[in-house]
Design a protein around this motif. Sequence first.
Motif, short mmCIF file in Angstrom:
data_model
loop_
_atom_site.label_atom_id
_atom_site.label_comp_id
_atom_site.label_asym_id
_atom_site.label_seq_id
_atom_site.Cartn_x
_atom_site.Cartn_y
_atom_site.Cartn_z
N UNK A 73 26.88 -15.09 59.63
CA UNK A 73 28.05 -15.96 59.56
C UNK A 73 27.81 -17.28 60.27
N UNK A 74 26.82 -17.32 61.16
CA UNK A 74 26.49 -18.55 61.89
C UNK A 74 25.45 -19.41 61.17
N UNK A 75 25.07 -19.02 59.97
CA UNK A 75 24.21 -19.76 59.05
C UNK A 75 22.82 -20.13 59.61
N UNK A 76 22.06 -19.11 60.05
CA UNK A 76 20.68 -19.41 60.43
C UNK A 76 19.84 -19.68 59.19
N UNK A 77 18.68 -20.29 59.37
CA UNK A 77 17.76 -20.53 58.25
C UNK A 77 17.24 -19.22 57.70
N UNK A 78 16.94 -18.27 58.60
CA UNK A 78 16.46 -16.95 58.20
C UNK A 78 16.76 -15.96 59.31
N UNK A 79 16.81 -14.67 58.93
CA UNK A 79 17.01 -13.60 59.91
C UNK A 79 16.09 -12.45 59.54
#
Length: 176
Positions: free
Chosen positions: A118-124
């Motif tokens: 939900x915090x919009x990282x580039x990748x996880x």
Amino acid sequence: MITILDKTFVPFISRSNIESRIAEMAVQISKDYEGKSPLFIIVLNGAFLFASELLKNVSLPCQITFVRLASYQQTETTGQVRQIIGLEEQITGKDVVIVEDIVDTGLTMNQLLEQIQALQPASVEIATLLHKPEAIRKPVSMRYIGFEIENRFVVGYGLDYDGLGRNEDALYVLSE
């Protein structure tokens, strides 16, 4: 054998095997994130020893932060996750690696993934020391897995039984 409170545990995975596998995982992470500076999110309390060993072997510039989640009571999962300490860093656009001690039911990890995505990282991606495929109730995709183990209760190397046993330098399994 070790005894913690009312339970007896027997040796399961040695310190040398754990450290060797973690070093291999660190090499793979370093290759996969070459030229990047990932943010490692360490899930407390259980992942602290794994994370320490892993990050000593990662050859990248990186950031490290911590979250604390809980879903266990004694030797059983409660099926409910309580967030105790939350994520304060800005992660939008960052490459994130979640470092967890064990993924068994998948409930804790799925809740954490929802919050992080939900915090919009580039990748996880997820790096876990242990995975119990037989215990999965909510599937989760994990890129870095130290050991796949059977559905038995383990302590040591950061994992505990009622708060005790985390400081054991190897993994032990509940005696049957």
